[in-house]
Structures are given as C-alpha cells and as structure tokens.
Design a protein around this motif. Structure first.
Motif, PDB file in Angstrom:
ATOM      1  N   GLU A  93       0.743  -1.125  -0.072  1.00 24.38           N
ATOM      2  CA  GLU A  93      -0.070  -0.046   0.041  1.00 24.38           C
ATOM      3  C   GLU A  93       0.701   1.148  -0.108  1.00 24.38           C
ATOM      4  OE1 GLU A  93      -2.727   0.057   3.308  1.00 24.38           O
ATOM      5  OE2 GLU A  93      -4.152   1.443   2.297  1.00 24.38           O
TER       6      GLU A  93
ATOM      7  N   ALA C 183     -10.787   5.234   0.540  1.00 25.85           N
ATOM      8  CA  ALA C 183     -10.685   3.867   0.486  1.00 25.85           C
ATOM      9  C   ALA C 183     -12.187   3.347   0.556  1.00 25.85           C
ATOM     10  CB  ALA C 183      -9.886   3.489   1.714  1.00 25.85           C
ATOM     11  N   GLN C 199      -6.866  -0.963   0.115  1.00 27.34           N
ATOM     12  CA  GLN C 199      -7.604  -0.326  -1.108  1.00 27.34           C
ATOM     13  C   GLN C 199      -6.512   0.239  -2.135  1.00 27.34           C
ATOM     14  OE1 GLN C 199     -11.325  -1.166  -1.463  1.00 27.34           O
ATOM     15  NE2 GLN C 199     -10.577  -2.425   0.175  1.00 27.34           N
ATOM     16  N   HIS C 241     -16.554   0.609  -4.254  1.00 28.73           N
ATOM     17  CA  HIS C 241     -15.300   0.506  -4.920  1.00 28.73           C
ATOM     18  C   HIS C 241     -15.438  -0.632  -5.947  1.00 28.73           C
ATOM     19  CE1 HIS C 241     -14.228  -2.875  -1.549  1.00 28.73           C
ATOM     20  NE2 HIS C 241     -15.562  -2.741  -1.748  1.00 28.73           N
TER      21      HIS C 241
END
Lengths: 339, 339, 339
Positions: A93, C183, C199, C241
């Motif tokens: 990330e 996110a 994410q 998402h």
C-alpha cells in the motif's frame, strides 16, 4: 515511490503461512486472480473463482490448503485466504509521507495541544482546548472545533470536521467530508415556530473505529452519542444524536440511525437501511439493504422489508393490488367461514 | 470556560415558570432524568419516563403541574416542559468565542462586503459581490462564491459552501459540509450525449431556517429554489432545483425532494422519505420514514408506503407472493363471481 | 457583470434555428414561459404548458414548428426546443472569472505539475505526483492527494477531495463536497475484530462526466473503479469500490451502487434507488426511484420495487396483511384445489 518486492518464502515466514512451489517467486504488487500479471500476488477465497486459478498469471496465489492440490504454481496456504491477503496487500500500500509537524498554513488555537509526533496538514484549524495525541494525522482542510480529542495514531484523512466535544479513541480513521459532532436535530414547537433544543452532549468514538466519507454523526442532546470500539461505518451514513452503537458493528453506505436508538454488537446494517429513533436492536442482527426497522429487535437473526424488483408493468399491477390487500384478505376470510 | 450557575427561583423568574420546593436549589448544568447528578437540571415531558422521577438525583426538574403532585424535590412548573427545558438548557450551552473580524488566512474578494460586526474564520473565502451582514459568523473553511448574501446573525458553522446566487435570511444556521447553490441536475440528450442545461437561478432561504450537515440544496434552473422562513432540514438531505418548501416544515435526515416539487407549510417529512419531481404536497402533511411520494397530496394527514420488517425467511416467502398479488386478486375475484 | 444581449435573428443564425416574427426582438436573459418578462427568452417543450404561451410576456420563445402556428410573438423554431434552450441559455450564464494562475494561499507539492493555463483557487492543496492539465479549474478549498490527474478543461467547483490515484478525463465537472478515491469499504473478520483490506486501486473517470455535490466514489480494492465517458451523477450518491458505470448513464440524487456492481450504458437510475454488490445491469435499463436491484438485469426496460403511497391508516391495514401474504396465497391455492 520506491517499489517494494518480496519473495514467497519471505512472505510465508512473515505471516506464518504454508508454502507450496517456488519459494523464490518474487512479487512487487497485487492483482485479481483473473487479471494479475507476472510479479503480482493474487488470492482465492471464494470457491466461485476456483476455475480462474489454472489460467492466472499471478506469480503467487494465497489459498486454502484444499485448493492447492494440483495447482502447479506457487501458493501461500492460509486458513482464511482473505484475511491473509489483507495483511499481505498492506505491504504494497502506498502511504503518503506524513512527516510529523504542523504545516505553516494551519491555524492552531493557543489553548490546543498538539503532540510533537502528530502531523497537521495544510489549511487545517484546531480550536480551543482540543488535543491531538501522538502520531495522529490531521489531513488537509480539516476543521477541529472546541474540546475535541484525536487519540494516538488516529487519522482524519482530509476535510473532516469535528464540531465540538468529539473524542476519538486510538487508531480511528475518518474519511473526507465526514462531520462528527454537529448539533443534533432537536426541535420543540412553540406558538407555531420551531425552537432549537440546545445540544449539550458530545460524541465518543472508541478505538479502531472507521468513519466513511461524508458520513455524519451528531452530538448528543444531553448525554453523548457513542460508538464502541471497532465500529465500521461506510460512506454517506447518518447517525442521529444519542445513538449508541455496539462494538464490531458494521454499517453499509447510506444507512441511517435516528436519534437515541441503540444498536448492539456485531450487527450488520445493509446499505440504505434505516432504524427509527429510540429503538433497541440486540447483538448479532443483520438488516438487509434498504429495510426499515420500525420496532425493537430482541432476537439475533436476519431482518428485511420491502418488495422484490419487477419489470415496471408487472410492478404497477401488483402494487395497485397492495392497496386492496386488507380487503382481499377479509374476503377470503369471509369465504372460508361460509364454506 | 467559566461555569455558570443559577438557582431555581432565578430560573422560575426569568422564564415565568411555577416553582415548587426549594427556590435556592442551584444548578450548573443539565442531565437526563435517569442520569442527572446533584447540581443538574432535568425535565419530564413524556409520561413514559414518570417512573424515573422518584429516583432522579437532579436538583431541579422541569415538569407539568400534574406531575408535581407528590414530588418531594424542587420543580419548575411549565405548560410545555420540553419548550421550557429548551430555553433553560440554552443558558448552559458553551458557545465558542467569535470575536468580530476577519481571520488573516481568509480570502475576501475586493467587491465583497463584510459587516464590521461579522466574524470570518480561518481559511474562508468570499467571492465577488457577496455580502456578509451584521453579526454573521462564517466558520473555518467556508467557501462563499459569487453574488451571495448571508443575513444578519446567520451562522455557517464550518466548511459550508454557498456556490452562487444564494441569499440567506436572518438567523439562518448552516451546519458543516452543506452545499447550497450548486448547479441543479438539468440534462438534455442530444445525439446520444448529455448536454448540460445551464442553471441560472439561485437559492433563497428565509429567516430562521436551519440546514443540516452535508445537506445539499441546488440552485434553480431559471427561477430560484426557495425555502420559506423557519424550515428545518436535518443532515444528508437532497433538495433539487426549483423546489419550494413552505414555512415551518421540518425534514428528517436523508430525505429528498426532486426538482420543482412544492412542499407546503408545517409538513413533517420522515427520514429517508422521497418526493418525486414536479409534485405538490399541501400544508400539514406528514410523510413517514422511507416512504416515497409518487403523486401530489391535496389533503393534510399522514402518508406511508413500504412493508413491515420481518425475519428474512418470512419476508422472502411473502415478498415472493407479492409478485403474484395481481394474479391472486384476479383468482379470488373470479371465484367470487362463480359462487 | 456586464449584461449581454442578443436579438432573435442573431440567435437563429448562431444555432441554426428557424425564426418567426420580429428578428430584432432583443433578449438579455431567460425566464419560464409563465413568469418571463419583456426582454427574456423562454421555451415551450412540454405540450402541457402550451396554454401558457398566449399570455407569456417573453420577448422570444423557443418552440417546435407545430406550436408556432397562430403564435403572434417572436419564435425560434427547433426540433428539440429543450436542447436549443440549453444552448441559448448558456449565453446568459454568469461565469466566475478564473484567471489562470495559482492562488498564493494554496499549497502545491514540489512533485506536482500544474499547467500554466490552469487555475488553482484559495486554500487548495495538491499532493505528490499529481498533475493538473491545461485550462483546468481547481476551486477554493479543494484537496487533491497523491497520484491524481485532473484532465484539461475539467473543473472541481470548490471543496472537492480527490484522495489518491484518481484520474479525471477532460471536461469533467465535480461539484462541492464530492469525495473521489476514498478507501473502499473492505473488511475481513479475524478473531472477532475487523481487519481493513487495503484499497490499492484507483478511480478512472471518463471525459465529460459530471459528479454531484457531496457524492462519493470509492477507489478500487485491486483494480480501479471506473466511470466511462459522459456519466452523470447527481448529488449525495454513493459509488462503491470497483463499480463500473457505462457511458451516458445518469443517476439521480441519493442513489447508490454497492461494490463491484456493473451498470451498463444509457441507464437511468432513479433517486434513492440502490444496486446491490457484484450485480450486472445491462444497457438501457431504467430503475425507478427508491427501487432496490437485488439481482442482475439482463433485459433493457424499466424496473421497480416498493409499494404505493397511502394514507397511514389504510397503509397500516394493508401492510399488516403483507405479513400473511404467503399464508393467504396458500389458502386460496388450497381452496382452488378443493373446488
């Protein structure tokens, strides 16, 4: 951004996972099973996607032991591959750099306290008697009012408002546009005009909670609005004043809880669902999407309201009959008595 | 914060309330009947909570005359205890200090006018030809565009946007994240592409209105979107372009009114309820939570749609039958004719 | 503001419209047919309003050829008067002046690129490696995070947040309070606690899209969340998402699409409607307001759920019977078999 990379054996060791195949297989990012490329890590959790395994170009795949039989690639073996993937993916990330310190464009009240290890971004403002604890991140454009606390390692991503008397625990994440601690909607009618009922309480948010983008949590009228630890709220949610939400409950986007309702622990509230004011919902209740809770729920389980989707022509016919449903039932009852 | 305190006789005098018991009983804050401590003021309005009276530790309780019989503590007697409490509680409300003046970090267009008694907070910006009247408060991070007016004693709490041509009356309160005057959703389809219809109108908001956190009110396409005086909107509400809302109407969180609908005076719109575009709703209509108004309402009264909450298993069975409701009704009709 | 004005012949020429009546009739603004004053341009598209034509004070009216017969005023003749009006009205739209350049109060990361013809307003911030292309407008209080692109001639009106890895195409308009790229809501349960699933994806938004006020579009978990070109989202919408929305689809206020759902091209999603996660909706589907899509839709057409609005007393009776609908159907079935 420097690009990190790991080999399969290293990952297995770090997260105590089983390893099948080539321990030197190297990954520098993640992908879905169907679309991953060489050098990426994928996962197989849902048996529905098992057929994608053979053709996947992922260099390493996280999966259950039983799925690894006959797999010719490199596998990391986990009891819960989704949980394992969550931890593995975190290695890749990109995290924006937040060097501790206060951006010169921010405005901090003299009576506020900011820990030296906290980060205060551009155009943030922090009001009287508020406290920002160690390692906390206050992103760009956040407005923190009076008498608030942001606990250690918590993050307000950007453009978050804490209005007044909001106390966040540790490791709380609040996404952009969220408004916590605005005055609850308390009105009394006097001589044909509305009178505001002062909202003197605050908001208390437990450790490890997450608050979604543009979600609102109003402050209490007298006592506080409370979220216990590890409550997870998606985007666009509305939490009225004096609501109490139990630990580990998760609510999906656009759901809403009206004032003074009490939701239990480990509940799942579906998207767009609503809970009326002053109700109690016990632990481990699931409310499906766009259902409305109109009375207290005392038994764990799954609850729903609404009607199924139909083509509009059929829907119009059936919906019109709904208006006659009581009459229809009475007629059938009467016919039964006759016969 | 200096702590204010009052004795019961003083409060009775100030708000013309009856007094029973010890006029020297002193309060320095408020509490609920059940949880108040000594030194706090509580109220009893809903008979449901009468049983809590005997055990309350509140030093003073506001109540109706009939509830005071046999009460051994100190009571303030009011016809409407909730209204009285609202006024009493305001004495204890901590109000952030807003010294008149313009924060140096704010950005004011040369053609804007700001009254000397107004407060403009950090990181606010005010656009061309806008006017901020006497005693108005523009909180941190507010963005006011072109040709707006914020009437005297109005308050934009923080991070409010007035996009363009928004005129607020006096004593209007707007909570954080609200967006007033964004371009309405007007589209025309031309050759398979959407074409924006310019939104040339504005928004007019009457005196004493309140606009909740993250609520949106779009500006009109040609004429203005209008809220008459004393309209109260909770959080997360959507008001489309050219809507007209009558005085004293209150709308609960997550409700929505589509473009050009007209809502009457003294209406109550429940949480998550919707009103379709171009409809008219007359005065004194109550719409219950999550109901959808699909045609104009011409009679005052209470209106609802939806189905009751059930356990999911029962719901599935009944919901499946909803798809056959027209057929079922026809069968019963046919059987009736036969017999 | 200088006031522009045009005569009818000039407008007919510029937009290739027919002209009836006085070509020198002059307009300097727009009005509705019913309320326009002399000097204003109005339009007649919906036959419902034809009766207003005779009494209109508009100096020029855009209409279809068949509506112009017998009209004594000045008419501009268009095949689609609403489309023609949209173009004409744009001539009168006041546009705030946005001189290219970077406001000194904004904060731009050293690694960000801002085209010299772009406008960056007060209190905006732009993060690492983000790029603002030619003619783009970044309004006051916008926060742009890392690795974002704002395409040429796009506009973030004010107080918009692009969190991370958000790429906007050309001529995209984003209204205030919108949050793009937060996110997504990805959670895994481990030992009774929620674990965040990182994410890592982004958001890709095609050319000519419009994103309403306070709308949220989350970034993808692994792959990106995608809006194809010319998608139009109203206010207060939630897009989860990895959702994919086809070109030219329009969604009304307060609607929501849960994670990984796929919506086709040229769909119309009504206000407050919902689409559950992982579903597919084909092209040219209309979902009416506050309906919930609970399974994939494979045929173009109009779809609905819900029940009609009734007075509350009738609704209570009918809604109570909904709980017995399966039992009622079984009784009628049984009676049919008997007879």
């Amino acid at each position: 951004m420097s690009q990190v990379s790991f080999d399969a054996a290293e990952l297995a060791g770090r997260f105590a996972l089983g390893l099948r195949g080539d321990g030197s297989a190297r990954v520098r990012g993640v992908g879905t099973l169907a679309r991953a490329q060489a050098g990426q890590l994928a996962f197989l959790a849902n048996p529905k996607y098992r057929s994608q395994l053979a053709d996947s170009h992922a260099s390493v795949v996280v999966m259950r032991e039983e799925d690894a039989d006959g797999f010719s690639g490199t596998a990391l073996i986990a009891k819960d591959p989704y949980v394992a993937f969550a931890k593995l993916a975190a290695l890749f990330e990109p995290r924006p750099l937040r060097t501790p310190g206060i951006h010169p464009s921010s405005v901090i009240d003299d009576s506020a306290q900011v820990d030296a290890s906290a980060y205060i971004g551009p155009h943030a403002s922090i009001g009287a008697r508020s406290r920002i604890e160690a390692g906390a991140v206050i992103g760009a454009g956040c407005v923190i009012g009076e008498d608030c606390v942001v606990g250690s390692a918590s993050e307000l991503v950007a453009r978050v408002t804490l209005v007044a008397r909001v106390r966040l625990g540790q490791r709380v994440v609040v996404h952009p546009g969220a408004v916590i601690g605005a005055a609850g909607f308390g009105l009394a009618m006097e001589a044909g005009h509305w009178l505001n009922v002062p909202q003197l309480g605050g908001v208390v948010i437990g450790n490890d909670c997450e608050i979604g983008a543009n979600t609102c949590i109003d402050r209490g009228a007298i006592d506080d609005t409370v979220l216990e630890e590890d409550v997870r709220l998606d985007n666009q949610i509305q939490i009225g004043h004096n609501v109490h939400i139990g630990a580990h409950t998760a609510m999906a986007g656009c759901s809403a809880v009206a004032g003074s309702a009490r939701i239990g622990r480990y509940c799942l509230i579906g998207g767009g669902a609503g809970v009326l004011g002053h109700l109690e919902v016990c632990d481990k209740v699931v409310v499906t999407a766009m259902s409305l809770v109109t009375s207290s729920i005392r038994e764990p389980g799954e609850y729903s309201s609404g009607t199924p989707l139909m083509d509009n022509r059929s829907w119009r016919k059936n919906a019109a009959r709904f208006k006659q449903l009581d009459a229809l039932t009475r007629r059938v009852n009467a016919a039964d008595k006759e016969s």
